[in-house]
Design an enzyme around this catalytic site. Sequence first.
Site, PDB file in Angstrom:
ATOM      1  CB  SER A  72       4.876   5.317  -2.547  1.00 15.40           C
ATOM      2  OG  SER A  72       6.728   6.204  -3.137  1.00 15.40           O
ATOM      3  CB  THR A 117       4.455   7.761   4.163  1.00 13.91           C
ATOM      4  OG1 THR A 117       5.537   6.757   3.063  1.00 13.91           O
ATOM      5  CG2 THR A 117       3.655   7.920   4.256  1.00 13.91           C
ATOM      6  CG  MET A 145      -2.249  -1.466   0.815  1.00 16.28           C
ATOM      7  SD  MET A 145      -3.095  -1.673   2.476  1.00 16.28           S
ATOM      8  CE  MET A 145      -4.638  -1.187   2.105  1.00 16.28           C
ATOM      9  CG  ASP A 146       4.748   3.034   2.100  1.00 22.25           C
ATOM     10  OD1 ASP A 146       4.069   4.464   1.860  1.00 22.25           O
ATOM     11  OD2 ASP A 146       5.467   2.887   3.021  1.00 22.25           O
ATOM     12  CD  GLU A 147       6.881   1.595  -4.351  1.00 30.89           C
ATOM     13  OE1 GLU A 147       7.190   1.761  -3.467  1.00 30.89           O
ATOM     14  OE2 GLU A 147       7.470   2.109  -5.297  1.00 30.89           O
TER      15      GLU A 147
END
Lengths: 247, 247
Positions: free
Chosen positions: B171, B183, B166-168
């Site tokens: 991003s 983030t 999710m973070d990637e």
Amino acid sequence: MIRRGFQAVIRLGHHRVLPGAPHILPRLNRTSAFGSSTDSLVSRFCLEKTDLKDYALPNASWCPDMLNLYQEFLEKTKTDGWIKLPSFKSNRDHIQGLKLPFGLAATSDKSDWRIFTRCLQVEGQGYEYVIFFHPSRKKSICLFQPGPYLEGAPGFAHGGSLAAMMDETFSKTAYLAGEGLFTLSLNIRFKNLIPVGSLAVLNVDVEKIEDQKLYMSCIAQSRDQQRVYAKSSGVFLQLQLEEELSQ
Amino acid sequence: MIRRGFQAVIRLGHHRVLPGAPHILPRLNRTSAFGSSTDSLVSRFCLEKTDLKDYALPNASWCPDMLNLYQEFLEKTKTDGWIKLPSFKSNRDHIQGLKLPFGLAATSDKSDWRIFTRCLQVEGQGYEYVIFFHPSRKKSICLFQPGPYLEGAPGFAHGGSLAAMMDETFSKTAYLAGEGLFTLSLNIRFKNLIPVGSLAVLNVDVEKIEDQKLYMSCIAQSRDQQRVYAKSSGVFLQLQLEEELSQ
């Protein structure tokens, strides 16, 4: 079956810890909702004799800060009630003789598994970490050194790699402190980037256990505590692992 | 220098998106706070000619659901404005000719780097994923298939591996939609476990861009949308990459 089981359990409660909300620290019982004491969970988890490789031992890639703090906590295992947790290749090794409840069973026939935080096998390349747990204080310390395969911005650990390290430290703490099995929520505020190859110290506390849920907090910072990398909170659902029937 | 720089920028604002808080969807500008249009960011990101290996291409490990949906979105790149993002070994490859602002520079001399979500090289073993981005709608779709080295509970993906995915996806979306670089926060509510080897579809939307921050939401679910795996929100800080000076 999988979906119904897990969702049904989650529906038991809807409380969620919010980032920034005040934490309450009640007297914690040494016994979970299911009756297993922390001591018995810890002794089952920390096998006295095993042929399994423990990945949470120093190797040549560890930076001096990590080595020094490891030795410091190892001393505390003799005098101050801290326990060094072993870290095997797969969670399957950690829960030998047990299985997940509610029909949550693996459907794939692949035989080569790894817990995500031990997915890279070359020393220093990926996750280097060791978790120390204090049963009576219900807290953990994780020494985490991200390698160059955990990169996000050039030279720094990916935010997701820290998120996963926090989730894993929460996970082991939740299990041993009160049979917390599944992450319900994870909230992270990032403050500074962690340089690859350096040490981040994660301090995890169980804040309360209520309605079959464990509420935990974490602060990740440099060894001298002068640089905060991130703060987080996590909520885990209590579920009892079932004894496996012998065939 | 690193710490002062990043913290100083973060201090510009203290708003944080709270899980469950209502999202506002204003008219989004195609131009960021710094003047770079999404189109120019996308064309710099999606190199027309390169020798770099693109890891976001089908391989023998992809399950039929993943292959089918990949083909479906590939068709949409011809007719509906979607763009398939390339995925290189390291973010260093994605930002060639650019460097991080505010003195955020790598201090280690290691030369073998990998972006965390491409840390495993054996097909199907770790992260298999491809991201499609829609510039004018400011949204992304990530097709994600976790391999057996991303395990948490036996047979299921580690919560941290989904958090990192999710973070990637946030991003890359944040960068292309408005030069979102770092983030600030990541809040995830987990609903169901993802079986290893199966497809999870991540739908990411940029909800608003305000005070140099991008607010995004994500829902991860099965292809038929009958099973929600997790919902999340993320906030990214806008920062402009600097042109590298030629030596």
